[in-house]
Design a protein around this motif. Sequence first.
Motif, PDB file in Angstrom:
ATOM      1  N   UNK A  28      14.689  40.091 -19.139  1.00  0.00           N
ATOM      2  CA  UNK A  28      15.953  39.604 -18.571  1.00  0.00           C
ATOM      3  C   UNK A  28      17.021  40.676 -18.754  1.00  0.00           C
ATOM      4  N   UNK A  29      17.555  41.218 -17.668  1.00  0.00           N
ATOM      5  CA  UNK A  29      18.571  42.273 -17.772  1.00  0.00           C
ATOM      6  C   UNK A  29      19.774  41.833 -18.608  1.00  0.00           C
ATOM      7  N   UNK A  30      20.183  42.692 -19.494  1.00  0.00           N
ATOM      8  CA  UNK A  30      21.367  42.423 -20.305  1.00  0.00           C
ATOM      9  C   UNK A  30      21.125  41.557 -21.520  1.00  0.00           C
ATOM     10  N   UNK A  31      19.890  41.084 -21.695  1.00  0.00           N
ATOM     11  CA  UNK A  31      19.620  40.144 -22.796  1.00  0.00           C
ATOM     12  C   UNK A  31      19.258  40.849 -24.095  1.00  0.00           C
ATOM     13  N   UNK A  32      18.808  42.077 -24.012  1.00  0.00           N
ATOM     14  CA  UNK A  32      18.220  42.734 -25.188  1.00  0.00           C
ATOM     15  C   UNK A  32      19.184  42.815 -26.372  1.00  0.00           C
ATOM     16  N   UNK A  33      20.418  43.201 -26.131  1.00  0.00           N
ATOM     17  CA  UNK A  33      21.346  43.386 -27.256  1.00  0.00           C
ATOM     18  C   UNK A  33      21.615  42.082 -27.997  1.00  0.00           C
ATOM     19  N   UNK A  34      21.595  40.972 -27.286  1.00  0.00           N
ATOM     20  CA  UNK A  34      21.845  39.681 -27.929  1.00  0.00           C
ATOM     21  C   UNK A  34      20.647  39.261 -28.794  1.00  0.00           C
ATOM     22  N   UNK A  35      19.452  39.570 -28.328  1.00  0.00           N
ATOM     23  CA  UNK A  35      18.261  39.250 -29.109  1.00  0.00           C
ATOM     24  C   UNK A  35      18.138  40.183 -30.308  1.00  0.00           C
ATOM     25  N   UNK A  36      18.491  41.454 -30.121  1.00  0.00           N
ATOM     26  CA  UNK A  36      18.426  42.398 -31.240  1.00  0.00           C
ATOM     27  C   UNK A  36      19.394  41.992 -32.348  1.00  0.00           C
ATOM     28  N   UNK A  37      20.541  41.440 -31.976  1.00  0.00           N
ATOM     29  CA  UNK A  37      21.508  40.993 -32.974  1.00  0.00           C
ATOM     30  C   UNK A  37      20.964  39.821 -33.780  1.00  0.00           C
ATOM     31  N   UNK A  38      20.225  38.940 -33.100  1.00  0.00           N
ATOM     32  CA  UNK A  38      19.676  37.764 -33.777  1.00  0.00           C
ATOM     33  C   UNK A  38      18.596  38.153 -34.782  1.00  0.00           C
ATOM     34  N   UNK A  39      17.703  39.047 -34.392  1.00  0.00           N
ATOM     35  CA  UNK A  39      16.553  39.349 -35.246  1.00  0.00           C
ATOM     36  C   UNK A  39      16.910  40.256 -36.415  1.00  0.00           C
ATOM     37  N   UNK A  40      18.162  40.632 -36.562  1.00  0.00           N
ATOM     38  CA  UNK A  40      18.568  41.357 -37.766  1.00  0.00           C
ATOM     39  C   UNK A  40      18.348  40.507 -39.004  1.00  0.00           C
ATOM     40  N   UNK A  41      18.380  39.188 -38.823  1.00  0.00           N
ATOM     41  CA  UNK A  41      18.087  38.271 -39.909  1.00  0.00           C
ATOM     42  C   UNK A  41      16.577  38.142 -40.028  1.00  0.00           C
TER      43      UNK A  41
END
Length: 275
Positions: free
Chosen positions: A42-55
């Motif tokens: 999904x275009x543009x989604x990567x940064x939001x998922x990367x922020x989540x998986x920091x936990x």
Amino acid sequence: MAEWYAGKGRLAASFFFFRGAGRRSTVDGFATTLAHQIALNVPGARKFFEAIIQDPHVGHSSRSLHSQLQSLIYTPLLQCMEEGDCPREDPYLLVIDGMDECDDKEAISVEEHIRTHVEDGAAVIRLLDLSSRSHRADVEYAMKVTFANARKHSRVFQSLGHTWPAQNELDALLDYCDGSFIFMSTIARFILWGLGNDDPRTPKERLSLALKNTPGIDSVYTDVLSRASGIPHFHTIISTVVYLKTPLSIAALAALLGLETYEAVRVLVTLQTIL
């Protein structure tokens, strides 16, 4: 369907449970796999998922599946829709199949959630009767391709000739399939390869057995039944279902057998994919 949407660039993710295939037969890694695919597709989604998986704990197996899906899928997608460049003009597809193949019945229990939403009349649920769309011609085509592929790779089947099975035999098998692709697949597999490497019967002999509708070709359901057989009251309930001339509601079935309704539900839910 997944391949078609992937070709259009509209497949967000796909996951197919498969019994006996390691992590694909459990919910371990289910949510994280979907999250990984969505982040890539999904275009543009990567940064939001990367922020989540920091936990490191967000996708841990000790967390409930509901919690994992909420944190790993719903939250970052919602943020992407609200703050990012996630396209909205055409929906993305997320395909999940084979839920009856998942061994974590309590964790997955998705089919019951679907049933609940359907009964509640939720507007977002669209129930499609796929059985009405399985046309005889489609099943016949798939069966012929299956036999053709077997001939292509085996001299044994080549020796039987390109007209084997004969059209009248195919017609009889199709009558038995009654529009079901899984029945067609099971029947063809039985005829071509039997019940294992030690099956002494020839393909012609197995075809004759299949034309007689012998129970041996229905082994596709054996595993489901055997896994449920240890549940209390299984044999009483399933034998009653078999013998009833007119189907009963679950509550009526339980009352007939002197059981609590939940005891009957516990058995029948496990068998819902074949009942």
